[in-house]
Design a protein around this motif. Structure first.
Motif, PDB file in Angstrom:
ATOM      1  N   ILE A 195       3.758  -5.604  16.479  1.00  0.00           N
ATOM      2  CA  ILE A 195       3.088  -4.512  15.751  1.00  0.00           C
ATOM      3  C   ILE A 195       3.853  -3.935  14.808  1.00  0.00           C
ATOM      4  O   ILE A 195       3.347  -3.483  13.782  1.00  0.00           O
ATOM      5  N   THR A 196       5.140  -3.841  15.076  1.00  0.00           N
ATOM      6  CA  THR A 196       6.130  -3.298  13.957  1.00  0.00           C
ATOM      7  C   THR A 196       5.963  -4.176  12.781  1.00  0.00           C
ATOM      8  O   THR A 196       5.833  -3.743  11.557  1.00  0.00           O
ATOM      9  N   THR A 197       5.999  -5.659  13.060  1.00  0.00           N
ATOM     10  CA  THR A 197       5.834  -6.372  11.541  1.00  0.00           C
ATOM     11  C   THR A 197       4.535  -6.526  11.047  1.00  0.00           C
ATOM     12  O   THR A 197       4.499  -6.537   9.511  1.00  0.00           O
ATOM     13  N   VAL A 198       3.346  -5.845  11.722  1.00  0.00           N
ATOM     14  CA  VAL A 198       2.340  -5.928  11.027  1.00  0.00           C
ATOM     15  C   VAL A 198       2.166  -4.739  10.219  1.00  0.00           C
ATOM     16  O   VAL A 198       1.702  -4.577   8.983  1.00  0.00           O
ATOM     17  N   LEU A 199       2.715  -3.488  10.686  1.00  0.00           N
ATOM     18  CA  LEU A 199       2.774  -2.295  10.194  1.00  0.00           C
ATOM     19  C   LEU A 199       3.600  -2.151   8.913  1.00  0.00           C
ATOM     20  O   LEU A 199       3.181  -1.834   7.744  1.00  0.00           O
ATOM     21  N   HIS A 200       4.873  -3.057   8.953  1.00  0.00           N
ATOM     22  CA  HIS A 200       5.544  -3.410   7.755  1.00  0.00           C
ATOM     23  C   HIS A 200       4.699  -4.148   6.596  1.00  0.00           C
ATOM     24  O   HIS A 200       4.959  -3.635   5.288  1.00  0.00           O
ATOM     25  N   TYR A 201       3.970  -4.894   7.140  1.00  0.00           N
ATOM     26  CA  TYR A 201       3.047  -5.891   6.169  1.00  0.00           C
ATOM     27  C   TYR A 201       2.110  -4.926   5.487  1.00  0.00           C
ATOM     28  O   TYR A 201       1.850  -4.997   4.341  1.00  0.00           O
ATOM     29  N   VAL A 202       1.299  -4.181   6.242  1.00  0.00           N
ATOM     30  CA  VAL A 202       0.076  -3.421   5.888  1.00  0.00           C
ATOM     31  C   VAL A 202       0.674  -2.479   4.920  1.00  0.00           C
ATOM     32  O   VAL A 202      -0.052  -2.072   3.706  1.00  0.00           O
ATOM     33  N   THR A 203       1.624  -1.735   5.219  1.00  0.00           N
ATOM     34  CA  THR A 203       2.087  -0.556   4.271  1.00  0.00           C
ATOM     35  C   THR A 203       3.157  -0.988   3.294  1.00  0.00           C
ATOM     36  O   THR A 203       3.925  -0.035   3.060  1.00  0.00           O
ATOM     37  N   LYS A 204       3.236  -2.391   2.979  1.00  0.00           N
ATOM     38  CA  LYS A 204       4.136  -2.822   1.958  1.00  0.00           C
ATOM     39  C   LYS A 204       4.084  -2.233   0.843  1.00  0.00           C
ATOM     40  O   LYS A 204       3.159  -1.900   0.520  1.00  0.00           O
ATOM     41  N   GLY A 205       5.486  -1.740   0.271  1.00  0.00           N
ATOM     42  CA  GLY A 205       5.433  -1.044  -1.014  1.00  0.00           C
ATOM     43  C   GLY A 205       5.334   0.295  -0.943  1.00  0.00           C
ATOM     44  O   GLY A 205       5.343   0.978  -2.091  1.00  0.00           O
ATOM     45  N   SER A 206       5.124   0.868   0.431  1.00  0.00           N
ATOM     46  CA  SER A 206       4.943   2.313   0.402  1.00  0.00           C
ATOM     47  C   SER A 206       6.016   2.963   1.499  1.00  0.00           C
ATOM     48  O   SER A 206       6.755   2.253   1.864  1.00  0.00           O
ATOM     49  N   VAL A 207       6.206   4.355   1.389  1.00  0.00           N
ATOM     50  CA  VAL A 207       6.997   4.868   2.321  1.00  0.00           C
ATOM     51  C   VAL A 207       6.862   4.436   3.694  1.00  0.00           C
ATOM     52  O   VAL A 207       5.503   4.806   4.082  1.00  0.00           O
ATOM     53  N   PRO A 208       7.522   4.083   4.801  1.00  0.00           N
ATOM     54  CA  PRO A 208       7.272   4.224   6.144  1.00  0.00           C
ATOM     55  C   PRO A 208       6.677   5.342   6.607  1.00  0.00           C
ATOM     56  O   PRO A 208       7.290   6.459   6.229  1.00  0.00           O
ATOM     57  N   PHE A 209       5.977   5.192   7.705  1.00  0.00           N
ATOM     58  CA  PHE A 209       5.515   6.562   8.200  1.00  0.00           C
ATOM     59  C   PHE A 209       6.062   6.886   9.705  1.00  0.00           C
ATOM     60  O   PHE A 209       6.556   5.633  10.418  1.00  0.00           O
ATOM     61  N   THR A 210       5.840   7.902  10.047  1.00  0.00           N
ATOM     62  CA  THR A 210       6.412   8.436  11.702  1.00  0.00           C
ATOM     63  C   THR A 210       5.401   9.085  12.306  1.00  0.00           C
ATOM     64  O   THR A 210       4.616   9.954  11.547  1.00  0.00           O
TER      65      THR A 210
END
Length: 542
Positions: free
Chosen positions: A114-129
């Protein structure tokens, strides 16, 4: 506009905004999400993200590739051009995570997928919490399991199990939609869909009879508690006539009950129903609480039926209890089974029978079958529900049509007033605050907005929003409503200095100004057909 070919600019605009499914993530009537994953996807998500799911390198990479690389046409995103034929492009790059376990062999957890997928989907943006409670009750995973709440820190799934709650209001996908926009949320749903389908094909999921069975001890306890319920009917009837078992015998009690019910009519019957239902509901709850989840032969989460019902994939606890425990009290139009003029509920029962069974209480279950009388009562309740639904459909449909025809001319004007077709003011501010319901789902989710203030600022068009800048607006609505401003102030005052630093809220006024900007960007746009939305909001639930 034809079916496939927009004929002019208006039709083209409709295709961009209305036909685009990503833009229809939020329901205009309530602000809740309408898109999401269901059934098998929910089961697979729970199986993948629970603590004891470990994957080899091959499985981990296979799942990530299956999820993130689509061989179909790419997701539509406004302003971007894509090749007409869907192909696998070579610019897909994934941030592969190190294994959670190194010896005796490298293993990855489901949460890392899931973490890998979230990094991929939001690539190029600030990560979220974010942090969000799950749907499964705490006593199922265990109090100290750490799986009760889904916690994501900078795109990394720290703890928690993904279930139905993460696809509902203020869930994972909803927060992504709020922070990154509709297109990213739609992309995330597509990626999750492929991921969970792929994992379920690897893992498998089958419900069997063993999922329905109880341990012998729980079976005995259930039997004893249901035997005690046989005496409840007499006790409640004694209470109903204001006597006790020492004063009169059962035959006299039945005669007194008949006198009360015949002389006082519906009021007495309703009182007796309330007393009986209250007592029997306590018995039903007591039996079910003792059986679920501790009394099952196969414990949760290895019990597939329990996993399916508790995660929200399909059905609910009521369905499970009716299969394995008991059906409980059957009700017709909110009352117990009515008596005939003879005082019987069915010809096979005695007149004015005080037993719970005679009043429609079913202690049987589907697993071991129903007796004929219980089956008849259950059919009565089922038919009552079907007839009620059929009658309500036509009435509510006509009601909704009348509402919408009378309200369809109402819309928001440029001064944020709601007016009808001749310009008469119906409301000075739409909804008294001027807000568009579709934009306000997370307006009071201060923790999420504060934790992701950089993302919110970027989405609203302000990369840096500090307290030194004041919000200037030529709008008719210039500031936060007093009630909302007080809530924001209470939230800020409740944060410790250390917490404010961790959230990057250096100045108290910074977050307040951010909320002002968020509020101003959430106002209903001129031309919004608020009358139709109001009519639909009233008509649809009925």
């Amino acid at each position: 506009m034809n079916v496939h070919f927009p004929q002019d600019e208006i039709a083209r605009a409709e295709a961009y905004n209305i036909v685009n499914a990503n833009e229809q993530y939020i329901v205009p009537t309530s602000g809740d999400p309408i898109r999401g994953l269901i059934q098998d996807h929910i089961v697979s998500a729970a199986l993948l993200t629970k603590k004891d799911t470990f994957l080899t390198k091959e499985d981990y990479q296979h799942l990530v590739y299956t999820a993130c690389v689509s061989t179909t046409a790419p997701v539509f995103q406004r302003g971007k051009s894509f090749p007409k034929v869907g192909i696998v492009k070579d610019d897909h790059t994934f941030l592969s995570l190190p294994p959670a376990i190194l010896k005796p062999e490298p293993l990855w957890t489901g949460k890392q997928v899931i973490t890998t997928v979230l990094h991929y989907v939001t690539k190029g943006s600030v990560p979220f919490t974010m942090k969000r409670a799950g749907k499964v009750p705490g006593d199922y995973w265990g109090k100290n399991s750490g799986e009760l709440k889904v916690r994501i820190q900078n795109n990394e799934l720290i703890c928690g199990v993904i279930d139905k709650a993460q696809f509902g209001k203020h869930g994972l996908v909803h927060i992504v939609q709020e922070l990154y926009g509709a297109d990213v949320a739609g992309h995330l749903l597509s990626v999750f869909s492929r991921l969970f389908t792929g994992y379920l094909q690897m893992h498998g999921f089958t419900c069997g009879v063993a999922d329905l069975l109880l341990v012998p001890q729980a079976e005995d306890d259930r039997q004893k508690k249901l035997e005690k319920s046989e005496e409840l009917g007499d006790n409640v009837h004694f209470q109903f006539i204001g006597a006790n078992g020492d004063q009169i015998d059962l035959e006299s009690m039945e005669e007194e009950t008949e006198k009360h019910l015949r002389s006082k009519g519906d009021a007495a019957s309703a009182r007796l129903d309330r007393l009986m239902s209250s007592a029997l509901n306590r018995v039903t709850s007591e039996v079910n609480n003792a059986l679920f989840p501790k009394g099952l032969l196969k414990p949760f989460p290895s019990n597939c039926l329990s996993l399916m019902t508790m995660t929200g994939a399909k059905g609910g606890l009521v369905n499970f209890t009716q299969i394995s425990s008991l059906l409980g009290q059957q009700e017709l139009e909110g009352k117990r089974v009515p008596r005939m003029i003879s005082g019987k509920t069915l010809p096979c029962f005695l007149p004015w029978d005080s037993r719970a069974r005679a009043g429609g209480f079913i202690s049987d279950r589907f697993l071991t079958g129903l007796r004929p009388q219980e089956y008849y009562f259950q059919c009565m309740a089922a038919r009552d529900g079907l007839v009620d639904t059929a009658i309500k459909t036509s009435r509510s449909g006509y009601l909704q049509r009348c509402l919408i025809k009378n309200l369809e001319c109402l819309k928001v004007y440029y001064d944020y007033t709601v007016r009808d077709s001749d310009g008469s003011v119906i409301q000075f501010n739409y909804g008294e605050d001027g807000l568009d319901v579709m934009k306000t789902s997370c307006l009071t989710q201060f923790k999420v907005l504060a934790a992701n203030n950089k993302l919110v600022s970027q989405k609203l068009g302000k990369d840096q929003f500090d307290g030194s800048k004041s919000l200037s607006s030529d709008s008719y609505i210039k500031d936060l409503p007093e009630a909302l401003e007080n809530k924001v102030q209470d939230f800020i005052n409740g944060l410790s200095k250390q917490k404010r630093q961790s959230l990057n809220l250096k100045k108290r006024t910074g977050f307040l100004n951010l909320m002002r900007l968020k509020y101003m960007s959430s106002l209903a746009q001129p031309g919004e057909p608020v009358g139709v939305i109001a009519g639909q909001s009233i008509g649809e639930p009925s």
